[in-house]
Design a protein around this motif. Sequence first.
Motif, short mmCIF file in Angstrom:
data_model
loop_
_atom_site.label_atom_id
_atom_site.label_comp_id
_atom_site.label_asym_id
_atom_site.label_seq_id
_atom_site.Cartn_x
_atom_site.Cartn_y
_atom_site.Cartn_z
N ALA A 152 16.40 -18.94 78.64
CA ALA A 152 15.85 -18.72 77.30
C ALA A 152 14.49 -18.06 77.46
O ALA A 152 13.76 -18.31 78.42
N ILE A 153 14.19 -17.21 76.50
CA ILE A 153 12.90 -16.53 76.53
C ILE A 153 11.79 -17.55 76.39
O ILE A 153 11.82 -18.43 75.53
N GLY A 154 10.81 -17.46 77.27
CA GLY A 154 9.67 -18.38 77.24
C GLY A 154 9.78 -19.50 78.24
O GLY A 154 8.82 -20.27 78.41
N GLN A 155 10.94 -19.66 78.93
CA GLN A 155 11.05 -20.68 79.95
C GLN A 155 10.11 -20.38 81.12
O GLN A 155 9.85 -19.24 81.45
N LYS A 156 9.64 -21.45 81.75
CA LYS A 156 8.82 -21.29 82.93
C LYS A 156 9.69 -20.87 84.11
O LYS A 156 10.79 -21.39 84.30
N VAL A 157 9.20 -19.94 84.90
CA VAL A 157 9.91 -19.43 86.07
C VAL A 157 9.02 -19.62 87.28
O VAL A 157 7.86 -19.20 87.28
N HIS A 158 9.54 -20.24 88.31
CA HIS A 158 8.82 -20.42 89.57
C HIS A 158 9.30 -19.35 90.55
O HIS A 158 10.51 -19.23 90.79
N ALA B 133 11.30 -13.58 80.15
CA ALA B 133 11.20 -12.72 78.97
C ALA B 133 12.35 -11.74 78.99
O ALA B 133 12.96 -11.48 80.03
N ASP B 134 12.63 -11.16 77.83
CA ASP B 134 13.65 -10.12 77.78
C ASP B 134 13.11 -8.82 78.34
O ASP B 134 13.86 -7.92 78.66
N GLU B 135 11.75 -8.74 78.44
CA GLU B 135 11.12 -7.62 79.09
C GLU B 135 10.49 -8.11 80.38
O GLU B 135 10.72 -9.26 80.79
N ARG B 136 9.64 -7.28 80.99
CA ARG B 136 9.07 -7.63 82.28
C ARG B 136 7.97 -8.66 82.11
O ARG B 136 7.00 -8.41 81.40
N SER B 137 8.11 -9.80 82.74
CA SER B 137 7.05 -10.81 82.74
C SER B 137 6.20 -10.60 83.97
O SER B 137 6.51 -9.84 84.85
N SER B 138 5.13 -11.34 84.07
CA SER B 138 4.21 -11.12 85.20
C SER B 138 3.61 -12.42 85.66
O SER B 138 3.38 -13.35 84.89
#
Length: 327
Positions: A292-298, A314-319
């Motif tokens: 889901a958009i907004g989930q934390k990613v490690h 994100a549906d786009e590039r996260s950073s």
Amino acid sequence: DQPRSRGLGDVYKRQPLSLFFLTAVLLVVGYFGYQEFRERLAFLHEEDARIQANLVTVSSRVAGWVTRVVAHEGLEVEAGTTLVTMDQRKAKVLIEELTAELDAVAAEKVRLRAEQDLVRKQTESHLNSVRLALSAARVTVSSLKPQLRLAKRDLERNRKLFRQRVVSRRQLDQSETRLQRIEREHRIALANFESAEAKIKEAEAQRAQTKVLAGELTVLTKREVETKAKIRRYHFDLEDRIIKSPLKGIVDRTFVEVGEYVTPGQRLMLVHDPWQIWVEANIKETEIRRLAIGQKVHVSVDAYPCLLYTSDAADERSSVDLGGRRI
């Protein structure tokens, strides 16, 4: 019997110790198995991922010989930093040639303006003098007309009187001579009048020469504009022979050496911005529903195995921040 009893006692002693170690191993395996099961149940793991960046291909807009390669692989460059220079001699010579041509056009325009002003002044002066001559001839003709009529009447009267023998032959001859003189003067005045009219037309025709000169000035002005456009074009060509970095970043690869001949569009270098990189992961279709958009990613990187970075999906590039850079 006593040795046998001791052997059975040692067996009984070793069995609890082995059982203890076995139990400990099972507990450790169970703990880590539980943790692995918990992570796989609560988290989505994916190793098919890679760091991506916008690689900018630096190319040449013009063809020519490479005279200098300033940048090398791994060099950090600023936007506008010179990377490669190409042979500029032909463009410089053409600019000098066109500049000289432009100066010649400017000098020719000055000469034509001076000639145009001179012709205008001479034409106006000549036209004024011819107009005065025409006016004088018109006055002379108009003044001789009554004298001519009067001389004709005097001659007719003296002829009648001569036939009546009232006047002498001498008086008749004087009348004829006077009439001839006035007629001659009248013809001369008419000729002068017609000549003055012709000179006026000639002067007006000379005035048209100024229009011809004005047309030549217009042609030179157009030529001047065209030459300036060519000079700007070759200035652009001169600028294009100095290849500069389009962004602040790092040179990844170079594909050209000094002395090579490059063509328009040929790849010369690869440059990327280390502050604009991201991670792309290939997630199975059956697992996408768990995202889901907004989930934390490690994120962990093989180059930094002891470090763990966190970002948002994100549906786009996260950073995320990685070693002072952005991913």
